[in-house]
Design a protein around this motif. Sequence first.
Motif, PDB file in Angstrom:
ATOM      1  N   ILE A 163       0.858  -1.177   0.000  1.00  0.00           N
ATOM      2  CA  ILE A 163       0.000   0.000   0.000  1.00  0.00           C
ATOM      3  C   ILE A 163       0.898   1.230   0.000  1.00  0.00           C
ATOM      4  N   THR A 164       0.335   2.380  -0.330  1.00  0.00           N
ATOM      5  CA  THR A 164       1.152   3.597  -0.392  1.00  0.00           C
ATOM      6  C   THR A 164       0.828   4.589   0.706  1.00  0.00           C
ATOM      7  N   GLN A 165      -0.314   4.395   1.401  1.00  0.00           N
ATOM      8  CA  GLN A 165      -0.700   5.271   2.504  1.00  0.00           C
ATOM      9  C   GLN A 165      -1.633   4.495   3.430  1.00  0.00           C
ATOM     10  N   LEU A 166      -1.742   4.967   4.670  1.00  0.00           N
ATOM     11  CA  LEU A 166      -2.577   4.257   5.635  1.00  0.00           C
ATOM     12  C   LEU A 166      -4.038   4.202   5.216  1.00  0.00           C
ATOM     13  N   ASP A 167      -4.510   5.214   4.494  1.00  0.00           N
ATOM     14  CA  ASP A 167      -5.895   5.198   4.049  1.00  0.00           C
ATOM     15  C   ASP A 167      -6.202   4.030   3.111  1.00  0.00           C
ATOM     16  N   ASP A 168      -5.157   3.431   2.528  1.00  0.00           N
ATOM     17  CA  ASP A 168      -5.379   2.257   1.679  1.00  0.00           C
ATOM     18  C   ASP A 168      -5.861   1.054   2.478  1.00  0.00           C
ATOM     19  N   LEU A 169      -5.724   1.145   3.806  1.00  0.00           N
ATOM     20  CA  LEU A 169      -6.240   0.075   4.657  1.00  0.00           C
ATOM     21  C   LEU A 169      -7.767   0.040   4.687  1.00  0.00           C
ATOM     22  N   LEU A 170      -8.392   1.172   4.531  1.00  0.00           N
ATOM     23  CA  LEU A 170      -9.821   1.292   4.791  1.00  0.00           C
ATOM     24  C   LEU A 170     -10.681   0.293   4.013  1.00  0.00           C
ATOM     25  N   PRO A 171     -10.442   0.076   2.715  1.00  0.00           N
ATOM     26  CA  PRO A 171     -11.285  -0.905   2.010  1.00  0.00           C
ATOM     27  C   PRO A 171     -11.109  -2.339   2.512  1.00  0.00           C
ATOM     28  N   LEU A 172     -10.029  -2.602   3.250  1.00  0.00           N
ATOM     29  CA  LEU A 172      -9.749  -3.964   3.718  1.00  0.00           C
ATOM     30  C   LEU A 172     -10.389  -4.270   5.060  1.00  0.00           C
ATOM     31  N   LEU A 173     -10.898  -3.247   5.728  1.00  0.00           N
ATOM     32  CA  LEU A 173     -11.292  -3.403   7.122  1.00  0.00           C
ATOM     33  C   LEU A 173     -12.774  -3.726   7.262  1.00  0.00           C
ATOM     34  N   SER A 174     -13.048  -4.548   8.248  1.00  0.00           N
ATOM     35  CA  SER A 174     -14.418  -4.882   8.637  1.00  0.00           C
ATOM     36  C   SER A 174     -14.364  -5.296  10.094  1.00  0.00           C
TER      37      SER A 174
END
Length: 402
Positions: free
Chosen positions: A330-341
């Motif tokens: 990923i390139t930024q922490l916000d790229d985590l958001l689609p992965l989270l549940s």
Amino acid sequence: MNEPLVLLPAGGDIDTLRHTPDLRPFDAPQIEFAAALSRALTTSPTARQHPELMALGFWLRPAHLKKLIDELLSASADAVQMPRGLCLHIAPGNVDTIFVYSWMLSLLCGNRSIVRLSSRESAQTHALLATLSDLFAEPAWAPVAQRVLFLRYGHDEAITRRLSADCDMRIIWGGDTAVNAVRASPLPPHATELCFPDKFSMSVLRASAVRELDGTALAQLAKALCNDAYTFGQMACSSPRLVLWLGNEADTQAARTMLWPAVEARVPQMAHGLGAAEAMNKAISADLLALDADVHFEPGDPLVQRIWLDVPAVHAGLHCGGGLFHESRITQLDDLLPLLSRRVQTVSEFGFSRQELEQWARQAGPRGIDRVVPVGQALDFAPVWDGVNLWRAFLREIHIRC
């Protein structure tokens, strides 16, 4: 109806436990027993063979528990704390020590407990029960022994219904199937329930920070990652299964080239217990994932099976543990958001500041993530677990306003 097998204490029975009064929260009997159990584990030659038992012994140290209890009481100064009553703990089969953490928190709060152990036997569980048996045989610990039963029985709904009908609180640790099976047994109207079902965890590593490590620091990071992943065969909910590199392609490739050989060098030094069955499961999981996503199989030690995901994703249903790592960038922490549940429990991190992570969490409002810890601390137990404060869950609060 079949009867459960009472493992400990000898001669204990459910009817007697039902009518035994609770202890006062954080009173001398349970505080002193916790210290005795800590000493017994940290000095036992058998327990020393199992890192998770040593971790449990250190967690029960008097100084550590005092700090935790003082923090709770200072935050609840305007309330009278009382036990819940009789607590039914359904232990998982994948983490051998979790039943002791659950029971000890309940005991410290003054509750009585029935602990249903998994039918899977292990050296760790055997050592724990032997240690507890020795302590329960001492008259000094009779107040504790009289307030707990350790049971084992098969998948018998009638027994679960009977035990659930008597309890004031039920705590279920296990997979979704186990949770749903137990929840089919009704509770009394006043009773409360906590469920800790299947979860998925990941590591996020700043590639540039790993790239800058010297040999000693790199070995320490590899050891920390191995401790998180291999202690329970990568089957604990908090064990990392997805490794995400944050950074550009050059830093990521350089960091990967450094870290994974160090991990491969460390794994053989651990008592990981992985064998042919785990290797076959990993091969099947990898093949199934290849049918579902664009992946690349990375060469290396079979104990450290890596699969590169072209698109970062959580494939929880296609992961079997046993040293299998899904990996992506990923390139930024916000790229985590689609992965989270709500399925995502722990994010273990390396190369980030606490301020940076707190600021991101507040601004991004991630759905999921119950814990963010440094790599190497993913398996450390805390009274706040899966976002639930277990101290407060095991206590009733009487608020008095005059």
